[in-house]
Design an enzyme around this catalytic site. Sequence first.
Site, PDB file in Angstrom:
ATOM      1  N   GLY A  13       0.833  -1.278  -0.234  1.00  0.00           N
ATOM      2  CA  GLY A  13       0.107   0.196   0.031  1.00  0.00           C
ATOM      3  C   GLY A  13       0.890   1.243  -0.035  1.00  0.00           C
ATOM      4  N   ARG A  81       4.010 -16.077  -4.914  1.00  0.00           N
ATOM      5  CA  ARG A  81       2.547 -16.555  -5.302  1.00  0.00           C
ATOM      6  C   ARG A  81       1.847 -15.438  -6.201  1.00  0.00           C
ATOM      7  NH1 ARG A  81       2.706 -17.549   0.397  1.00  0.00           N
ATOM      8  NH2 ARG A  81       1.622 -15.739   1.051  1.00  0.00           N
ATOM      9  N   GLY A 117       6.402  -2.539   3.294  1.00  0.00           N
ATOM     10  CA  GLY A 117       6.330  -2.775   4.582  1.00  0.00           C
ATOM     11  C   GLY A 117       6.707  -4.274   4.714  1.00  0.00           C
ATOM     12  N   ASP A 118       6.006  -4.710   5.603  1.00  0.00           N
ATOM     13  CA  ASP A 118       6.539  -6.305   6.232  1.00  0.00           C
ATOM     14  C   ASP A 118       6.346  -7.343   4.909  1.00  0.00           C
ATOM     15  OD1 ASP A 118       7.422  -7.763   8.352  1.00  0.00           O
ATOM     16  OD2 ASP A 118       5.601  -9.077   8.190  1.00  0.00           O
ATOM     17  N   GLY A 119       5.362  -7.078   4.148  1.00  0.00           N
ATOM     18  CA  GLY A 119       5.076  -8.201   3.163  1.00  0.00           C
ATOM     19  C   GLY A 119       6.135  -7.898   1.990  1.00  0.00           C
ATOM     20  N   THR A 120       6.576  -6.789   1.567  1.00  0.00           N
ATOM     21  CA  THR A 120       7.632  -6.333   0.578  1.00  0.00           C
ATOM     22  C   THR A 120       8.820  -7.001   1.122  1.00  0.00           C
ATOM     23  OG1 THR A 120       6.258  -4.468  -0.125  1.00  0.00           O
ATOM     24  CG2 THR A 120       8.493  -4.574  -0.568  1.00  0.00           C
ATOM     25  N   THR A 140       5.317   2.427   6.082  1.00  0.00           N
ATOM     26  CA  THR A 140       3.728   2.215   6.277  1.00  0.00           C
ATOM     27  C   THR A 140       3.142   3.126   7.449  1.00  0.00           C
ATOM     28  OG1 THR A 140       2.055   0.431   7.373  1.00  0.00           O
ATOM     29  CG2 THR A 140       4.242   0.378   8.288  1.00  0.00           C
ATOM     30  N   ILE A 141       1.946   3.370   7.042  1.00  0.00           N
ATOM     31  CA  ILE A 141       1.312   4.327   7.855  1.00  0.00           C
ATOM     32  C   ILE A 141       1.047   3.881   9.333  1.00  0.00           C
ATOM     33  CG2 ILE A 141       0.123   6.037   5.915  1.00  0.00           C
ATOM     34  CD1 ILE A 141      -2.469   4.494   7.099  1.00  0.00           C
ATOM     35  N   ASP A 142       1.128   2.365   9.300  1.00  0.00           N
ATOM     36  CA  ASP A 142       0.642   1.394  10.619  1.00  0.00           C
ATOM     37  C   ASP A 142       1.644   1.725  11.614  1.00  0.00           C
ATOM     38  OD1 ASP A 142      -1.578   0.722   8.678  1.00  0.00           O
ATOM     39  OD2 ASP A 142      -0.659  -1.014   8.579  1.00  0.00           O
ATOM     40  N   ASP A 144       3.980  -0.288  12.274  1.00  0.00           N
ATOM     41  CA  ASP A 144       4.085  -1.672  13.057  1.00  0.00           C
ATOM     42  C   ASP A 144       5.318  -2.281  12.690  1.00  0.00           C
ATOM     43  OD1 ASP A 144       3.300  -2.168  10.540  1.00  0.00           O
ATOM     44  OD2 ASP A 144       1.549  -3.399  11.277  1.00  0.00           O
ATOM     45  N   ARG A 177     -23.730  14.287  20.438  1.00  0.00           N
ATOM     46  CA  ARG A 177     -23.720  12.729  19.956  1.00  0.00           C
ATOM     47  C   ARG A 177     -22.386  12.216  20.639  1.00  0.00           C
ATOM     48  NH1 ARG A 177     -25.451  14.379  14.049  1.00  0.00           N
ATOM     49  NH2 ARG A 177     -27.705  13.776  14.290  1.00  0.00           N
ATOM     50  N   MET A 184      -7.223   3.438  10.462  1.00  0.00           N
ATOM     51  CA  MET A 184      -6.436   2.334  10.099  1.00  0.00           C
ATOM     52  C   MET A 184      -5.446   1.983  10.991  1.00  0.00           C
ATOM     53  SD  MET A 184      -5.908   2.921   6.115  1.00  0.00           S
ATOM     54  CE  MET A 184      -7.166   2.545   4.954  1.00  0.00           C
ATOM     55  N   ARG A 186      -4.274  -1.552  10.908  1.00  0.00           N
ATOM     56  CA  ARG A 186      -4.080  -3.065  10.711  1.00  0.00           C
ATOM     57  C   ARG A 186      -4.283  -3.637  12.407  1.00  0.00           C
ATOM     58  NH1 ARG A 186      -3.620  -5.507   5.412  1.00  0.00           N
ATOM     59  NH2 ARG A 186      -2.319  -4.007   4.442  1.00  0.00           N
ATOM     60  N   HIS A 287      -8.909   5.760   3.431  1.00  0.00           N
ATOM     61  CA  HIS A 287      -7.611   6.030   2.701  1.00  0.00           C
ATOM     62  C   HIS A 287      -7.252   7.645   2.672  1.00  0.00           C
ATOM     63  CE1 HIS A 287      -8.416   1.876   1.661  1.00  0.00           C
ATOM     64  NE2 HIS A 287      -7.267   1.817   1.259  1.00  0.00           N
TER      65      HIS A 287
HETATM   66  O1  F6P Z   1      -1.020  -1.015   5.931  1.00  0.00           O
HETATM   67  C1  F6P Z   1      -1.693   0.059   5.476  1.00  0.00           C
HETATM   68  C2  F6P Z   1      -2.924   0.013   5.585  1.00  0.00           C
HETATM   69  O2  F6P Z   1      -3.341   1.441   5.103  1.00  0.00           O
HETATM   70  C3  F6P Z   1      -3.616  -0.559   6.873  1.00  0.00           C
HETATM   71  O3  F6P Z   1      -3.855   0.536   7.559  1.00  0.00           O
HETATM   72  C4  F6P Z   1      -5.155  -0.871   6.258  1.00  0.00           C
HETATM   73  O4  F6P Z   1      -5.731  -2.060   6.985  1.00  0.00           O
HETATM   74  C5  F6P Z   1      -4.796  -1.389   4.659  1.00  0.00           C
HETATM   75  O5  F6P Z   1      -3.483  -0.738   4.237  1.00  0.00           O
HETATM   76  C6  F6P Z   1      -5.760  -0.975   3.593  1.00  0.00           C
HETATM   77  O6  F6P Z   1      -5.502  -1.877   2.607  1.00  0.00           O
HETATM   78  P1  F6P Z   1      -6.085  -1.323   1.205  1.00  0.00           P
HETATM   79  O7  F6P Z   1      -5.494  -0.198   0.588  1.00  0.00           O
HETATM   80  O8  F6P Z   1      -5.366  -2.616   0.222  1.00  0.00           O
HETATM   81  O9  F6P Z   1      -7.315  -1.101   1.267  1.00  0.00           O
END
Ligand code: F6P
Length: 363
Positions: A13, A81, A117-120, A140-142, A144, A177, A184, A186, A287
Amino acid sequence: MAKKRIGILTGGGDCPGLNAVIRAVTKHAIGTYGWDVVGVEDGFQGLYEKRFQPLSLNSVRGLLARGGTILGSSNRANPFRYPCKLEGGGEEIRDVSEEVLHTLKDLDLEALVAVGGDGTMMMAQGLIERGARIVGVPKTIDNDLACTDYTFGFQTAVEIATEALDRLHTTAESHDRAILCEVMGRYAGWIAMTAGLSGGADVILIPEIPYRLERVVEAIQERKAKGITFSIVVVAEGAHPRGEAAAVVRKADPTQQEKLGGAADRLARELIHHIGEHDVRVTVLGHVQRGGTPSAFDRLLGTRYGVAAVDLVAQGRLGHLVGVRGNEICAVPIKDACGRLKLVEPDGELARVARQTGVELGA
Ligand code: F6P
């Protein structure tokens, strides 16, 4: 002698600050070392499909303030994959790592800078183990990733979420309210905790602290009893009630992770039984947190990472990933950084600060 050449790709992402990395890598590689730079389009997808573009000082001019990535990115292009399109429609998952390794060899790179990120990084590590010359830059914005105190993109996301909370405060107050704001992150609550504290949230729910509905209801009712008729609840997308799993909108498949979503809606459906339908509203930031201009912090961090990554290549420290500890740039082997998430500690300093300033964490 032929000029040395490095490559760069952005995978997974997108996030604010990617272009700052591309710019810094290009400027430093060309200006300091006299190397050529080739950009790979759409992450590992472009490596498989052989889609490249030369990067020059001209092509990276004016990039600092631009969000996204000029190279494009791909979420599903895992060389091990890979979703290959079939002629009659549909797709087949294949291991195309051999083709990708050949392409890397043909490109004759000193190294490929993989920004992701971690996947890459897992994909990069798989290729490194089969001889690929790669260095990593964590994004990553996360926030993590265990290899670094900060990933770029995180701080911008926090700014955006904090501004949203400021805006939600005024409308929540006008209409008495409880507004639930889903952010976001994750499986990590960094955005929720950091933006929640900065934006004065009354309740912050994060994946690391499974919540009890009663605690959320009590927090809102305690405020009402004091005459404060509105509440702001920050809900991390991975937050979940005790004993239940996180809310998911799409399950994982062989090519991609599960997609979280619906955490705030789930809580709202329960809350209305206790405080009334009219009083509960949900805002999902989505997003918006990933798009647009990076903050100064993320432009600088991306620039520092880009320069450090090129220096790693120059020093021959391949297979490493740059990071920051304290305020010092560091590097760790990618293999040690993969698959290790950095989570908010349920009793760590941020959680204590929250509790000590009257924020309900739902436990
Ligand atoms: O890892 C970054 C992130 O924005 C997460 O915070 C979120 O869960 C995910 O990617 C959203 O992924 P996508 O852009 O595939 O909807």
